[in-house]
Design a protein around this motif. Structure first.
Motif, PDB file in Angstrom:
ATOM      1  N   ILE A  53       0.691  -1.254   0.330  1.00  0.00           N
ATOM      2  CA  ILE A  53      -0.170   0.250  -0.307  1.00  0.00           C
ATOM      3  C   ILE A  53       0.847   0.978  -0.305  1.00  0.00           C
ATOM      4  N   THR A  54       0.533   2.124  -0.853  1.00  0.00           N
ATOM      5  CA  THR A  54       1.536   3.492  -1.282  1.00  0.00           C
ATOM      6  C   THR A  54       0.836   4.245   0.365  1.00  0.00           C
ATOM      7  N   SER A  55       1.954   5.215   0.950  1.00  0.00           N
ATOM      8  CA  SER A  55       1.335   6.343   1.672  1.00  0.00           C
ATOM      9  C   SER A  55       0.100   7.264   1.498  1.00  0.00           C
ATOM     10  N   ARG A  56      -0.028   7.010   0.339  1.00  0.00           N
ATOM     11  CA  ARG A  56      -1.569   7.949  -0.406  1.00  0.00           C
ATOM     12  C   ARG A  56      -2.284   6.805  -0.236  1.00  0.00           C
ATOM     13  N   GLU A  57      -2.660   6.210  -0.186  1.00  0.00           N
ATOM     14  CA  GLU A  57      -3.329   4.887  -0.219  1.00  0.00           C
ATOM     15  C   GLU A  57      -3.528   4.838   1.141  1.00  0.00           C
ATOM     16  N   LYS A  58      -2.823   4.666   1.566  1.00  0.00           N
ATOM     17  CA  LYS A  58      -2.864   4.571   3.171  1.00  0.00           C
ATOM     18  C   LYS A  58      -3.393   5.463   4.152  1.00  0.00           C
ATOM     19  N   ILE A  59      -3.614   6.789   3.716  1.00  0.00           N
ATOM     20  CA  ILE A  59      -3.871   7.914   4.210  1.00  0.00           C
ATOM     21  C   ILE A  59      -6.168   7.541   3.832  1.00  0.00           C
ATOM     22  N   GLU A  60      -6.019   7.624   2.569  1.00  0.00           N
ATOM     23  CA  GLU A  60      -7.186   7.185   2.389  1.00  0.00           C
ATOM     24  C   GLU A  60      -7.862   6.529   2.826  1.00  0.00           C
ATOM     25  N   ILE A  61      -7.300   5.336   3.021  1.00  0.00           N
ATOM     26  CA  ILE A  61      -7.731   4.421   3.508  1.00  0.00           C
ATOM     27  C   ILE A  61      -8.409   4.547   4.970  1.00  0.00           C
ATOM     28  N   ILE A  62      -6.978   5.373   5.550  1.00  0.00           N
ATOM     29  CA  ILE A  62      -7.863   5.655   7.133  1.00  0.00           C
ATOM     30  C   ILE A  62      -8.853   6.807   7.429  1.00  0.00           C
ATOM     31  N   SER A  63      -8.734   7.412   6.479  1.00  0.00           N
ATOM     32  CA  SER A  63     -10.132   8.092   6.139  1.00  0.00           C
ATOM     33  C   SER A  63     -11.195   7.408   5.888  1.00  0.00           C
ATOM     34  N   THR A  64     -11.431   6.898   5.016  1.00  0.00           N
ATOM     35  CA  THR A  64     -12.910   5.680   4.477  1.00  0.00           C
ATOM     36  C   THR A  64     -12.965   4.871   5.515  1.00  0.00           C
ATOM     37  N   ILE A  65     -11.965   4.173   6.156  1.00  0.00           N
ATOM     38  CA  ILE A  65     -12.071   3.576   7.721  1.00  0.00           C
ATOM     39  C   ILE A  65     -13.070   4.741   8.315  1.00  0.00           C
ATOM     40  N   SER A  66     -12.380   5.553   9.068  1.00  0.00           N
ATOM     41  CA  SER A  66     -12.632   6.625   9.648  1.00  0.00           C
ATOM     42  C   SER A  66     -14.425   7.331   9.732  1.00  0.00           C
ATOM     43  N   LYS A  67     -14.400   7.476   8.024  1.00  0.00           N
ATOM     44  CA  LYS A  67     -15.670   7.875   8.463  1.00  0.00           C
ATOM     45  C   LYS A  67     -16.645   6.650   8.218  1.00  0.00           C
ATOM     46  N   MET A  75     -10.319   2.662  16.934  1.00  0.00           N
ATOM     47  CA  MET A  75      -9.177   2.546  15.712  1.00  0.00           C
ATOM     48  C   MET A  75      -8.347   2.082  15.918  1.00  0.00           C
ATOM     49  N   VAL A  76      -7.100   0.870  15.637  1.00  0.00           N
ATOM     50  CA  VAL A  76      -5.739   0.926  15.500  1.00  0.00           C
ATOM     51  C   VAL A  76      -4.851   0.482  14.460  1.00  0.00           C
ATOM     52  N   LEU A  77      -3.644   1.299  14.083  1.00  0.00           N
ATOM     53  CA  LEU A  77      -3.304   2.219  13.095  1.00  0.00           C
ATOM     54  C   LEU A  77      -2.203   1.248  13.377  1.00  0.00           C
ATOM     55  N   GLY A  78      -1.342   0.348  12.089  1.00  0.00           N
ATOM     56  CA  GLY A  78      -0.511   0.238  11.785  1.00  0.00           C
ATOM     57  C   GLY A  78       0.646   1.019  11.517  1.00  0.00           C
ATOM     58  N   ILE A  79       2.011   0.827  12.458  1.00  0.00           N
ATOM     59  CA  ILE A  79       3.234   1.541  12.313  1.00  0.00           C
ATOM     60  C   ILE A  79       3.853   0.935  12.390  1.00  0.00           C
ATOM     61  N   ASN A  95      -1.463  11.732  11.094  1.00  0.00           N
ATOM     62  CA  ASN A  95      -2.428  12.878  11.591  1.00  0.00           C
ATOM     63  C   ASN A  95      -3.242  11.560  12.562  1.00  0.00           C
ATOM     64  N   PHE A  96      -3.025  11.872  13.963  1.00  0.00           N
ATOM     65  CA  PHE A  96      -3.843  10.801  14.755  1.00  0.00           C
ATOM     66  C   PHE A  96      -5.322  10.608  15.326  1.00  0.00           C
ATOM     67  N   SER A  97      -6.029  11.510  14.492  1.00  0.00           N
ATOM     68  CA  SER A  97      -7.236  12.450  15.407  1.00  0.00           C
ATOM     69  C   SER A  97      -8.054  11.580  15.754  1.00  0.00           C
ATOM     70  N   ASP A  98      -7.853  10.741  14.579  1.00  0.00           N
ATOM     71  CA  ASP A  98      -9.112   9.572  14.891  1.00  0.00           C
ATOM     72  C   ASP A  98      -8.811   8.007  15.696  1.00  0.00           C
ATOM     73  N   ILE A  99      -6.919   7.843  15.780  1.00  0.00           N
ATOM     74  CA  ILE A  99      -7.004   6.981  16.542  1.00  0.00           C
ATOM     75  C   ILE A  99      -6.351   6.610  17.413  1.00  0.00           C
TER      76      ILE A  99
END
Length: 292
Positions: A53-67, A75-79, A95-99
């Motif tokens: 997964i690219t860094s851009r896709e990761k941001i978009e995936i987080i956004s979709t799941i958060s919404k 929500m737990v994020l793999g880093i 951005n950890f606002s929803d994590i």
């Protein structure tokens, strides 16, 4: 701490046939799991094919799941990774606002010593603005993080709150449960051992199969937390064959075949992974139909 008791699910990343991320299927998967009782979501782990997964896709995936989540469950994020400075940089720029926490895998490929594991996670703990769940998966990383190292980290850093153990090693689970600090969680990363670990004093599971059968699987783990072993094992036995099947070739090809049977997403994975074989798909289809 109570946020991470019970059943977390390691979400797949659904793909369209052209290998782009299928955000509609991802939203559907999130809703399906929350509506059927899972306790928290894990984003961008092994099952999410995070390494492709690219860094851009990761941001978009987080956004979709958060919404889709809408704040209903944690929500737990793999880093994580084997380049400590790169991991620290991602911690600074995310951005950890929803994590609610991160899941950080033990460094792979490099095969560090136990002191290397300790120093890596010390740096992660000091840099992370949210709690840290360690992730020990020696079958993928080529090196086991020994219980002594995990417990040393747990006792030293208050924001290291848990470990996801995925070594399929019952003795290691029991050692961790016996000697852990009272406020430290031992989370199963092995679906086949999750109930036994929970009954022994673990905190539950971060599951793969749970996202396909969230109601049944989360009920099983909840019964385990309540020491209702007989009722819990009845559900375990129902799920046991399918759990074995989904890991028989590779993860997440197996779980994606299950979700395809449930009409939630398709079987597409990114190279170097390939779809489940037709033989495995046939076995999965029969097992899903039997379970339903």
């Amino acid at each position: 701490m109570n946020k991470f008791l019970g059943t977390g699910v390691a979400l797949i990343t659904p793909f369209n046939n052209d290998l782009s991320v299928d955000h509609d299927a991802l939203s559907e998967l999130v809703n399906f799991n929350i509506e059927n009782g899972i306790n928290y979501l894990v984003i961008s782990g092994t099952t999410g094919e995070s390494v492709t997964i690219t860094s851009r896709e990761k941001i978009e995936i987080i956004s979709t799941i958060s919404k889709a989540n809408g704040g209903r469950v944690p929500m737990v994020l793999g880093i994580g990774g084997n380049n400590t400075s790169s991991v620290l940089n991602e911690l600074k720029t995310t951005n950890f606002s929803d994590i609610d926490a991160i899941l950080s895998v033990a460094p792979y490929y490099s095969k560090p010593t136990q002191e290397g594991f300790y120093q890596h996670f010390k740096a992660v703990a000091e840099a992370s603005p949210v709690p840290v769940i360690l992730y020990n998966v020696p079958g993928r990383t080529a090196k086991n993080m020994e219980p002594e190292t995990t417990l040393r980290l747990a006792k030293k850093f208050k924001n290291i709150i848990a470990v996801k153990e995925a070594g399929n090693n019952t003795q290691q689970y029991l050692e961790l449960i016996k000697y852990k600090p009272d406020d430290f969680l031992i989370i199963s990363g092995d679906d086949d051992l999750a109930l036994g670990v929970t009954l022994a004093g673990g905190a539950g599971v971060i599951s793969v199969i749970g996202q396909a059968f969230p109601k049944k699987f989360s009920k099983m783990i909840q019964l385990g937390l309540e020491d209702e072993a007989k009722a819990a094992y009845k559900l375990h036995f129902e799920l046991m064959e399918l759990i074995s099947l989904i890991f028989s070739e590779n993860n997440p090809a197996g779980i994606k075949a299950v979700l395809s049977e449930l009409h939630i997403s398709n079987c597409t994975v990114r190279l170097p992974l390939v779809e489940a074989t037709e033989a495995l798909k046939s076995k999965i289809k029969l097992a899903v139909n039997t379970l339903n």
